[in-house]
Design a protein around this motif. Sequence first.
Motif, short mmCIF file in Angstrom:
data_model
loop_
_atom_site.label_atom_id
_atom_site.label_comp_id
_atom_site.label_asym_id
_atom_site.label_seq_id
_atom_site.Cartn_x
_atom_site.Cartn_y
_atom_site.Cartn_z
N GLU A 238 0.83 -1.20 0.00
CA GLU A 238 0.00 0.00 0.00
C GLU A 238 0.86 1.26 0.00
O GLU A 238 0.51 2.26 -0.60
CB GLU A 238 -0.93 0.01 1.22
CG GLU A 238 -1.97 -1.10 1.21
CD GLU A 238 -2.90 -1.02 0.02
OE1 GLU A 238 -3.05 0.08 -0.57
OE2 GLU A 238 -3.49 -2.06 -0.35
N MET A 239 2.00 1.20 0.64
CA MET A 239 2.88 2.36 0.73
C MET A 239 3.62 2.59 -0.58
O MET A 239 3.81 3.73 -1.01
CB MET A 239 3.90 2.14 1.86
CG MET A 239 4.67 3.39 2.28
SD MET A 239 3.73 4.37 3.46
CE MET A 239 4.97 5.49 4.07
N HIS A 240 4.00 1.51 -1.23
CA HIS A 240 4.93 1.65 -2.35
C HIS A 240 4.42 1.03 -3.64
O HIS A 240 5.21 0.75 -4.54
CB HIS A 240 6.28 1.04 -1.98
CG HIS A 240 6.89 1.63 -0.75
ND1 HIS A 240 7.19 2.97 -0.63
CD2 HIS A 240 7.24 1.07 0.45
CE1 HIS A 240 7.71 3.21 0.55
NE2 HIS A 240 7.76 2.07 1.22
N GLY A 241 3.13 0.79 -3.74
CA GLY A 241 2.60 0.28 -4.99
C GLY A 241 2.83 1.26 -6.12
O GLY A 241 2.77 2.48 -5.94
N ALA A 242 3.10 0.74 -7.31
CA ALA A 242 3.37 1.59 -8.47
C ALA A 242 2.34 1.26 -9.54
O ALA A 242 2.45 0.24 -10.21
CB ALA A 242 4.79 1.35 -8.99
N ALA A 243 1.34 2.11 -9.69
CA ALA A 243 0.24 1.76 -10.58
C ALA A 243 -0.23 2.91 -11.45
O ALA A 243 -1.32 2.88 -11.97
CB ALA A 243 -0.93 1.22 -9.75
N GLY A 244 0.58 3.97 -11.60
CA GLY A 244 0.22 5.04 -12.51
C GLY A 244 -0.34 6.27 -11.82
O GLY A 244 -0.62 6.26 -10.61
N TYR B 100 -3.55 10.33 -5.87
CA TYR B 100 -3.99 9.90 -4.55
C TYR B 100 -2.92 10.20 -3.50
O TYR B 100 -3.21 10.74 -2.42
CB TYR B 100 -4.34 8.42 -4.57
CG TYR B 100 -4.79 7.83 -3.25
CD1 TYR B 100 -5.52 8.58 -2.33
CD2 TYR B 100 -4.48 6.51 -2.92
CE1 TYR B 100 -5.93 8.03 -1.12
CE2 TYR B 100 -4.89 5.95 -1.72
CZ TYR B 100 -5.61 6.72 -0.82
OH TYR B 100 -6.03 6.19 0.37
N GLY B 101 -1.67 9.88 -3.81
CA GLY B 101 -0.60 10.17 -2.88
C GLY B 101 -0.48 11.65 -2.58
O GLY B 101 -0.30 12.07 -1.43
N ALA B 102 -0.60 12.47 -3.64
CA ALA B 102 -0.55 13.92 -3.44
C ALA B 102 -1.72 14.39 -2.59
O ALA B 102 -1.57 15.27 -1.73
CB ALA B 102 -0.56 14.63 -4.79
N ASP C 23 -3.27 7.80 -11.78
CA ASP C 23 -4.63 7.91 -11.27
C ASP C 23 -5.08 6.67 -10.50
O ASP C 23 -6.27 6.39 -10.40
CB ASP C 23 -5.61 8.19 -12.41
CG ASP C 23 -5.59 7.09 -13.47
OD1 ASP C 23 -4.71 6.21 -13.39
OD2 ASP C 23 -6.44 7.14 -14.38
N SER C 24 -4.14 5.94 -9.94
CA SER C 24 -4.48 4.70 -9.25
C SER C 24 -4.76 4.97 -7.77
O SER C 24 -4.60 6.08 -7.28
CB SER C 24 -3.32 3.71 -9.37
OG SER C 24 -2.21 4.16 -8.61
N ASN C 25 -5.14 3.91 -7.04
CA ASN C 25 -5.37 4.01 -5.61
C ASN C 25 -4.15 3.64 -4.79
O ASN C 25 -4.25 3.39 -3.59
CB ASN C 25 -6.56 3.14 -5.19
CG ASN C 25 -7.89 3.84 -5.44
OD1 ASN C 25 -7.96 5.07 -5.42
ND2 ASN C 25 -8.93 3.07 -5.68
N SER C 26 -3.00 3.56 -5.43
CA SER C 26 -1.74 3.49 -4.69
C SER C 26 -1.28 4.91 -4.42
O SER C 26 -1.90 5.88 -4.86
CB SER C 26 -0.69 2.74 -5.50
OG SER C 26 -0.33 3.50 -6.65
N PHE C 27 -0.17 5.08 -3.71
CA PHE C 27 0.35 6.41 -3.43
C PHE C 27 1.23 6.94 -4.55
O PHE C 27 1.43 8.15 -4.66
CB PHE C 27 1.18 6.41 -2.14
CG PHE C 27 0.38 6.23 -0.88
CD1 PHE C 27 -1.00 6.39 -0.87
CD2 PHE C 27 1.01 5.89 0.31
CE1 PHE C 27 -1.73 6.22 0.29
CE2 PHE C 27 0.28 5.71 1.47
CZ PHE C 27 -1.09 5.88 1.47
#
Length: 739
Positions: free
Chosen positions: A702-708, A724-726, A710-714
């Motif tokens: 959840e902290m370091h997922g890399a999904a682009g 989402y992270g921003a 506009d994803s629900n990762s950070f």
Amino acid sequence: MSLPISDLEFQKSHTKFIIGNEDAIIVSKAYNATDGVYYNITLTAPVNVIDERGGYRGIAPTTISVKNYEILCLSGSDGGVYSDPKIYEKGTGQALYLYKFPFNNPSQTEPLEGYAEIGSVLNFVWNSQYPSFDGRKTRFQKGHAKFIIGNPQGISVIDHGDTVTVKVDGIYLFDEMGGYKVVKSASMTLSNNEILCLSGAEYPAYSDPKIYEKGTGQTLHLHRYLFNSATQLDPLQGYAELGAVMNRSWTPYNPSFAEGVYDRFRDLEGKGLLMKRSDENSPIKDKVSNFVKKWRNRREDVNIVMLDGSISTDMNYSVKRTDEAYRPPCCTERNIPSFIEEKLRWKQQKFRRFDAMTEITAVNDPAFVEVGSGVTKNKDKAWDWIYRVGDDPNGQIEEPPVANYNGLTRILTGANPQVTFLFRNFYRRCDFIYRTDYLCSDALQVIVGELNQPVNGVVEVFDELNNVWKEANGFIFSAQEPDLIEAAEFESTINGTKRKSHGFRKTIFQKRLKMRRTVVDNSRKITIKSMDGGRLGYWGIQYSSTETMINFIDSARGSHNIDALGKFEEWSVDYWKPDLILYSCNTINEGASCFSITSDKSPTMFAAKFEEFITHLLNKPYQPDLMAYILFCMRNQLLVDSNDLVRMTYINGYGAATVFDYHDTLFQTLQELPIASANAFYEFWNIAKARSEYYGTSIYNEMHGAAGPDSNSFTTDATHLNEYGAMVGWRFLEKYFNF
């Protein structure tokens, strides 16, 4: 500009009207020894005035000066004191006139029967174009504005999406017949099917506030009223809807979020996976008091410089804004710098990039007309770090393999490249935003009006070399830097390959050529022309109906640690003499990492580097205020491993340390410095932990997922914050900017 709250002679009138085209009204403050402070008010076009009963008229275009012992009125004939404008009857659109009336004793501080003072009317709707809320929230748009508010700073409104919280801190209301009352301090949350009303007693729906009678200062109360049918959209007789009255001063709804995006974040709020917006007053305003005072006064330009590594650049890490051509440089994405800029920008200030239309809704009507060959670039051999073929210090200079920031620039070349744009009649300021480098023209000329018929005496330009305003037409300025490569080395990993640059060139991105109107007349063409054949690099323009601007300069550079940022400090920081430096501590680039089992940098040494840099910035001769904050860590810093075990590194003479230790030590150091500071690091940790529990995953993922973007990762790529992270970081930080 809106008339200042302190100028009470413009606060004593009674608001009967709404103005349809406030952009046609320009107000400037002036001074002379005889009259003191006074106002020049210009109507550049007929101004449409509408009253609460459906009457309307047009105020004839004019220019008028109002002294501090005069009130500005409307009249049905030119200069007639008692000519009744009868705007409360169904109008035919015929002209009204502005009229001045001196008051020299208390009995004349209120308008005489037969005409209407318009000072506060203009003040009420001066910048109604925002609008406060979008069309979904029509409950705040349908009321009748009968009152003026004496202290609008006592009102705050926070939009939660499906609800709105209104806080009132003892505001004063004045009606059109001289009555006044005090609205009780209160906090109230309204849902989508409620309107906000005033009541003479606490909460009864039909208690008449009688504000139209001469008031004694007694208390009115806020009241919520549920409407379930179209007939109840307007206030019932016996109480007054307050929505439209307060519309002039509450926190604007943020229109930058598309409906679907906003709904996604609202859903995350409901699940406890995103902090809700806070209306808390800034906890740091006293630490940046010089900036806050200047920002609130709005009497001179305000400069803000942001420093960071790539986390604070807009290099396609987050979702691009659909109106990016109408936002400032380096603020084209939904990221934290852009959110800060949007929060602090004065709403009168607008932007047009080189690819913008004259209006955001226009088609095939470009804001800029170019002469010469044009190309758009965000990296160039003449800018910043120099790269050579094979990284050979003596090799041929080549195009940089990557840009460290989004310095989009339109470059025009040819015999005499030029660009033309319109300085519109309702602009008070219009600044040309351009780039300097060693290939740019040393002789750029400003031409006001048509090329074959230039005009003097209508626009001035600020000559920064001599620190004076001058005639704009014919003004010559330089965008050329010395042909000099400074000795330095910079190493970074680009697309998996280590590259080393040898030296750097000076270039100032988004420099401003300030221009202001001295005469309000027609819209005027402005042409910037290269007279020596040197190239012309520009971004666009910023403009405002007021005399002052906020310059938000994002000087963040990807992969740069503190020492590397310092190479460009002279022109990316010092040139701007910032009132406020925002430093998003570039902890990733400074090596707060447990990737290796051992390290030669302890948390104490790590924090000391930031302390040294911040102290250096505070000691600048222009004495900036400074806010430093901590955000995030990337995957390779190994906060935790894939099993959610906290990683450690060992430092000789110090012992074991975690990434938490690096951030904790840094934040403790920041708190001991004479600056404002914040630590959003644990907000990311807590949200990641909540997500792992909600979805049954790991904190690591959840902290370091890399999904682009506009994803629900950070993050987009395990390093850079996506939308989402921003938003996680911004929701934590936003209250710090509630100045």
